[in-house]
Design a protein around this motif. Structure first.
Motif, PDB file in Angstrom:
ATOM      1  N   UNK B 191       0.836  -1.206   0.000  1.00  0.00           N
ATOM      2  CA  UNK B 191       0.000   0.000   0.000  1.00  0.00           C
ATOM      3  C   UNK B 191       0.869   1.253   0.000  1.00  0.00           C
ATOM      4  N   UNK B 192       1.963   1.190   0.737  1.00  0.00           N
ATOM      5  CA  UNK B 192       2.873   2.340   0.791  1.00  0.00           C
ATOM      6  C   UNK B 192       3.552   2.547  -0.562  1.00  0.00           C
ATOM      7  N   UNK B 193       3.925   1.434  -1.178  1.00  0.00           N
ATOM      8  CA  UNK B 193       4.596   1.527  -2.479  1.00  0.00           C
ATOM      9  C   UNK B 193       3.635   2.136  -3.500  1.00  0.00           C
ATOM     10  N   UNK B 194       2.382   1.738  -3.397  1.00  0.00           N
ATOM     11  CA  UNK B 194       1.383   2.277  -4.315  1.00  0.00           C
ATOM     12  C   UNK B 194       1.224   3.795  -4.116  1.00  0.00           C
ATOM     13  N   UNK B 313       8.271  12.531   7.284  1.00  0.00           N
ATOM     14  CA  UNK B 313       8.189  11.747   6.053  1.00  0.00           C
ATOM     15  C   UNK B 313       6.725  11.524   5.726  1.00  0.00           C
ATOM     16  N   UNK B 314       6.374  11.671   4.447  1.00  0.00           N
ATOM     17  CA  UNK B 314       4.973  11.488   4.066  1.00  0.00           C
ATOM     18  C   UNK B 314       4.666  10.039   3.724  1.00  0.00           C
ATOM     19  N   UNK B 315       5.583   9.410   2.996  1.00  0.00           N
ATOM     20  CA  UNK B 315       5.373   7.993   2.674  1.00  0.00           C
ATOM     21  C   UNK B 315       6.603   7.191   3.096  1.00  0.00           C
ATOM     22  N   UNK B 316       6.553   6.616   4.289  1.00  0.00           N
ATOM     23  CA  UNK B 316       7.662   5.763   4.714  1.00  0.00           C
ATOM     24  C   UNK B 316       7.534   4.379   4.097  1.00  0.00           C
ATOM     25  N   UNK B 317       8.637   3.842   3.612  1.00  0.00           N
ATOM     26  CA  UNK B 317       8.619   2.460   3.129  1.00  0.00           C
ATOM     27  C   UNK B 317       9.795   1.740   3.772  1.00  0.00           C
ATOM     28  N   UNK B 318       9.477   0.839   4.696  1.00  0.00           N
ATOM     29  CA  UNK B 318      10.540   0.071   5.325  1.00  0.00           C
ATOM     30  C   UNK B 318      10.796  -1.159   4.469  1.00  0.00           C
ATOM     31  N   UNK B 319      12.033  -1.307   4.026  1.00  0.00           N
ATOM     32  CA  UNK B 319      12.369  -2.474   3.220  1.00  0.00           C
ATOM     33  C   UNK B 319      13.718  -2.314   2.575  1.00  0.00           C
ATOM     34  N   UNK B 320      14.117  -3.368   1.880  1.00  0.00           N
ATOM     35  CA  UNK B 320      15.385  -3.349   1.167  1.00  0.00           C
ATOM     36  C   UNK B 320      15.221  -2.545  -0.118  1.00  0.00           C
ATOM     37  N   UNK B 324      12.231  -2.988  -2.864  1.00  0.00           N
ATOM     38  CA  UNK B 324      11.215  -1.937  -2.921  1.00  0.00           C
ATOM     39  C   UNK B 324      11.196  -1.302  -4.310  1.00  0.00           C
ATOM     40  N   UNK B 325      12.378  -1.014  -4.850  1.00  0.00           N
ATOM     41  CA  UNK B 325      12.402  -0.364  -6.159  1.00  0.00           C
ATOM     42  C   UNK B 325      11.871  -1.293  -7.248  1.00  0.00           C
ATOM     43  N   UNK B 328       8.263  -0.891  -6.937  1.00  0.00           N
ATOM     44  CA  UNK B 328       7.847   0.475  -7.238  1.00  0.00           C
ATOM     45  C   UNK B 328       7.937   0.765  -8.744  1.00  0.00           C
ATOM     46  N   UNK B 329       9.054   0.334  -9.337  1.00  0.00           N
ATOM     47  CA  UNK B 329       9.293   0.666 -10.742  1.00  0.00           C
ATOM     48  C   UNK B 329       8.164   0.176 -11.651  1.00  0.00           C
ATOM     49  N   UNK B 330       7.535  -0.934 -11.266  1.00  0.00           N
ATOM     50  CA  UNK B 330       6.450  -1.476 -12.081  1.00  0.00           C
ATOM     51  C   UNK B 330       5.270  -0.514 -12.171  1.00  0.00           C
ATOM     52  N   UNK B 331       5.192   0.384 -11.193  1.00  0.00           N
ATOM     53  CA  UNK B 331       4.022   1.261 -11.149  1.00  0.00           C
ATOM     54  C   UNK B 331       4.343   2.690 -11.588  1.00  0.00           C
TER      55      UNK B 331
END
Ligand SMILES: Cc1cc2nc3c(=O)[nH]c(=O)nc-3n(C[C@H](O)[C@H](O)[C@H](O)COP(=O)(O)OP(=O)(O)OC[C@H]3O[C@@H](n4cnc5c(N)ncnc54)[C@H](O)[C@@H]3O)c2cc1C
Ligand SMILES: Cc1ncc(C[n+]2csc(CCOP(=O)(O)OP(=O)(O)O)c2C)c(N)n1
Ligand SMILES: [Mg+2]
Lengths: 179, 574
Positions: B191-194, B313-320, B324-325, B328-331
């Motif tokens: 959801x965060x990635x989106x 931070x507005x959109x935190x994404x915890x991950x590698x 994550x990229x 993310x890149x797919x979207x």
């Protein structure tokens, strides 16, 4: 503001130091800390009460979570929790004050656990305010000694604060051989 | 199979793929050293001071991506490691430090060469162990390597009493670890990635700020893909340098206190800031309230404790980063931001930031630029801390990841030489240049001995300004030019090098720079060049501490004239 943190930690040497050092480096004074076994083997439960600003404590909580031996940690200050502390209070008692002290203890549903010729030892359980109030009332009689355990806390209702999958109990040796 | 503690340790190291150990022996580790010849796969490299061992392991780890290992004895050996361990901790470098400890029955009795090294290093290690039972050793080694190299990497110290090295135990090496309190989050929350993707797709002035986490995660391809697809300008932190090719059209160099003015303007005017594997150090943000004031911030970091620590931070994404990229890149929709990129390019024209002025004197910036030209940007550059460090970051353009190795978080002078040595041992065929200051070089100068003994072909460029230059610059700019304790005398570095049988040259004039660098490159072994640069050059651009981009100090048109060279402190005239 006062915050209550609860943590499940591995039963290993140094865990307490690792956690305490995160408060120490910020110059925070820990008001109380209580440690004992939890419902899970090899895991201890710790309740830490500390004063500090919310944002800094949030940072401390996250850093506590990074300590390798800390399995779970939560700030329960704003949760619906039961908080209890136990205190032993040794108060001066003469023949003329003894009954009054016992009456006060009764009102607080505290127990007299030891009686000496010139003193009484009272055991009380409750939240901090309750213990403080009793203590204040007893001061006029002369409080000789106080020992408090520090608070422990638990979420009300059937959910548990720090759910961890239960694993069959294993001794340390057995667990290592499993690896 | 029964093995001694020392053998178990060596077996574990071999199983973890270790081939190099930097160390220095002593009483508590003699049993360990005595066992080393049974393990010819483990090459032990003798340093001259344990700080050098820790920094070398650090440099080795950064250059190779493997775990660096160092050994030291109890007491003074262990305490000498501390700076190096702290350095690795602040820059998230996987290092395993093994220290000997006094016999178990002596612990806690102030025995000869006893120090509580697990206590001392507790706040500067990711985790540490005191091994009191030889039966625990294999598990500890397994855990230590796992902790060092996974999640947010970091140093782990293993303290082993002398008698534990000697005691025997059944050996079987675990194939997995059981650490209930350690489960790094790798996959970002969908959801965060989106949310982040939506924000990036709608951005008009996006900027990517990439840090060392990209290097750690080896997410260079993913980062490049994101930047190119959505045409986003990329700036990096000091430790992120190289994670995105600096010659790329979308690269706008380093940000922060000594970053490019245009990079800092880009951040100041960004509407979406995508922070990737970086931790908003105060050297990066300057005055927090004025940092990226118009931007929504997406922060990707593997360490939840970094999120929201320094900036909101507005959109935190915890991950590698890599994982994550990839998601993310797919979207991300391909777009161009022609106007925005044009704007940043305009700032670059208005504030070139790293133009080297035409000067007959020997400018340190010029020296770095020539090293860049002659090594064709392909060298591994290892720096000390100070002005020369900033010039190396600014004037050498790094196109390959992990080719700038520098002490960022701790800023430990003395890092340069031993870390360069470690990097060269790890990458024997790569050109490795140590760019160091005359001050910091004197802090770990003894490692010339290690370099000579191993004939490691490190090239050393001393940016010799006769000052603790970075501090002098602050004194000049903010303390009315009172140069208290910053003029520093030097030994004759050429003679010192020659004393170690290392070839060396002194360069005093601009026209000697290129031939000297070429000579060093052509030379097979280690080589030192003492560049006698303009003493009072300053590092620009500079955002004064606590100030904003608008208050940047840029290279003055008329340089402040330097004091004459004869004012340099010489050992002979003190
Ligand atoms: C004299 C001096 C001047 C300096 N001036 C500047 C300057 O002008 N500009 C500048 O930028 N710096 C400067 N620095 C360096 C600065 O102090 C910091 O060290 C640097 O900015 C930190 O960069 P970083 O956040 O990228 O790296 P780190 O501090 O290494 O942080 C890396 C981050 O990435 C995360 N991470 C690690 N692995 C992963 C993964 N797999 N996936 C996701 N996240 C991961 C970590 O949790 C951490 O938050 C200077 C230093 C010195 C000594
Ligand atoms: C161990 C240590 N001590 C002190 C400092 C403070 N410091 C930062 S830069 C600097 C000057 C470094 O001088 P030099 O190595 O000659 O490099 P220059 O700045 O002149 O290029 C000092 C003293 C430090 N970073 N590390
Ligand atoms: Mg200098």
């Amino acid at each position: 503001m006062k915050h209550t943190l609860v943590a499940l930690v591995e039963d290993k040497p140094g865990v307490l130091t690792r956690m305490a050092s995160l408060f120490r480096r910020r110059g925070f004074n820990i008001e109380s800390i209580a440690v004992g076994h939890s419902e899970l083997p090899n895991l201890s439960r710790m309740t830490i009460v500390v004063n500090g600003t919310a944002s800094i404590l949030e940072q401390v909580r996250k850093q506590l979570g990074k300590v390798v031996n800390v399995v779970k940690v939560a700030d329960v200050t704003d949760d619906n929790i039961t908080v209890r502390e136990l205190a032993l209070i040794k108060v001066k008692a003469t023949s003329s004050t003894r009954s009054e002290i016992i009456e006060i203890a009764d009102i607080f549903r505290a127990n007299i656990v030891d009686v000496a010729s010139d003193s009484l030892t009272i055991e009380i359980t409750g939240d901090e305010d309750k213990v403080d109030s009793l203590l204040n009332l007893l001061r006029s009689f002369g409080v000789k000694e106080v020992a408090r355990t520090g608070c422990i806390a638990m979420l009300r209702g059937s959910t548990s604060q720090l759910p961890v999958e239960q694993k069959p109990s294993k001794t340390r040796k057995e667990r290592y051989n499993l690896l | 199979m029964k093995l001694t503690g020392a053998q178990i340790l060596c077996e574990g190291l071999v199983k973890e793929g270790v081939d190099i150990i930097f160390g220095f022996p002593g009483g508590a580790v003699i049993p360990l050293y005595d066992t080393l010849p049974q393990y010819p796969q483990l090459r032990h490299i003798l340093v001259r001071h344990e700080q050098g061992a820790a920094h070398a392991a650090d440099g080795y780890a950064r250059a190779t991506g493997k775990v660096g290992v160092c050994f030291a004895t109890s007491g003074p050996g262990a305490t000498n490691l501390v700076t190096g361990i702290a350095n690795a901790f602040l820059d998230s470098v996987p290092v395993i430090a093994v220290t000997g400890q006094v016999r178990r029955d002596f612990i806690g009795r102030d025995a000869f060469q006893e120090t509580d090294i697990t206590g001392i290093t507790l706040p500067v290690t990711k985790h540490n162990y005191l091994v009191m039972d030889v039966n625990d050793l294999a598990v500890v080694i397994k855990q230590a390597f796992h902790l060092a190299r996974t999640g947010r990497p970091g140093p782990i110290l293993i303290d082993i009493p002398r008698d534990v090295f000697l005691e025997q135990a059944d050996f079987s090496y675990p194939d997995r670890v059981d650490l209930p309190g350690y489960r790094p989050t790798l996959q970002g929350h969908p959801a965060q990635i989106k949310k982040a993707a939506k924000m990036i797709n709608e951005a008009r002035h996006p900027v990517i700020i990439a840090g060392r986490g990209v290097n750690i995660s080896k997410a260079y391809g993913e980062l490049k893909h994101l930047a190119e697809m959505a045409q986003i300008p990329v700036v990096t932190t000091l430790l992120g340098i190289g994670c995105f090719p600096e010659e790329h059209a979308l690269s706008y160099g380093m940000v922060g206190m000594h970053g490019m003015v245009y990079a800092n303007y880009a951040i100041e005017n960004a509407d979406v800031l995508i922070a990737i594997g970086m931790r908003f150090d105060d050297r990066v943000t300057g005055k927090i309230s004025a940092f990226a004031p118009h931007a929504h911030i997406v922060h990707i970091d593997i360490d939840p404790a970094e999120i929201g620590k320094n900036v909101r931070v507005d959109v935190p994404i915890v991950g590698d980063v890599k994982m994550v990229l990839q998601a993310l890149n797919k979207q991300i929709a391909p777009v161009d931001h022609l106007d925005w990129i044009g704007q940043v390019d305009d700032w670059r024209r208005e504030h070139p930031s790293i133009d080297i002025r035409d000067d007959d004197g020997l400018l340190p910036q010029y020296v770095v630029r020539q090293i860049y030209e002659i090594t064709k940007g392909q060298a591994i550059i290892v720096t000390g801390v100070g002005q020369h460090q900033m010039w190396a970051a600014q004037h050498y353009w790094f196109n390959k990841p992990n080719t700038l190795i520098s002490s960022g978080g701790l800023g430990a002078m003395g890092f340069g030489l031993p870390a360069a040595f470690g990097a060269q041992i790890g990458c024997p065929d790569a050109p490795v240049w140590c760019i160091d200051g005359d001050g910091g070089f004197q802090m770990t100068i003894q490692e010339l001995g290690s370099i000579a003994q191993e004939q490691a072909p490190v090239k050393i460029a001393i940016i010799n300004n006769g000052y603790l230059g970075m501090v002098r610059q602050w004194q000049q700019l903010f303390y009315k030019g009172r140069y208290v304790a910053t003029p520093i005398s030097c030994p004759d570095f050429v003679k010192v090098a020659e004393g170690y049988c290392i070839s060396a040259l002194r360069v005093k004039h601009k026209e000697e720079v290129i031939p000297a660098i070429e000579q060093a490159m052509a030379y097979q072994g280690p080589f030192l060049i003492d560049f006698m640069v303009e003493p009072e050059e300053n590092v620009y651009p500079m955002i004064p501490p606590g100030a904003t981009v608008a208050e940047s100090i840029e290279e003055p048109k008329q340089p402040i004239k330097a004091i004459s060279d004869s004012k340099r402190l010489k050992v002979s005239n003190i």
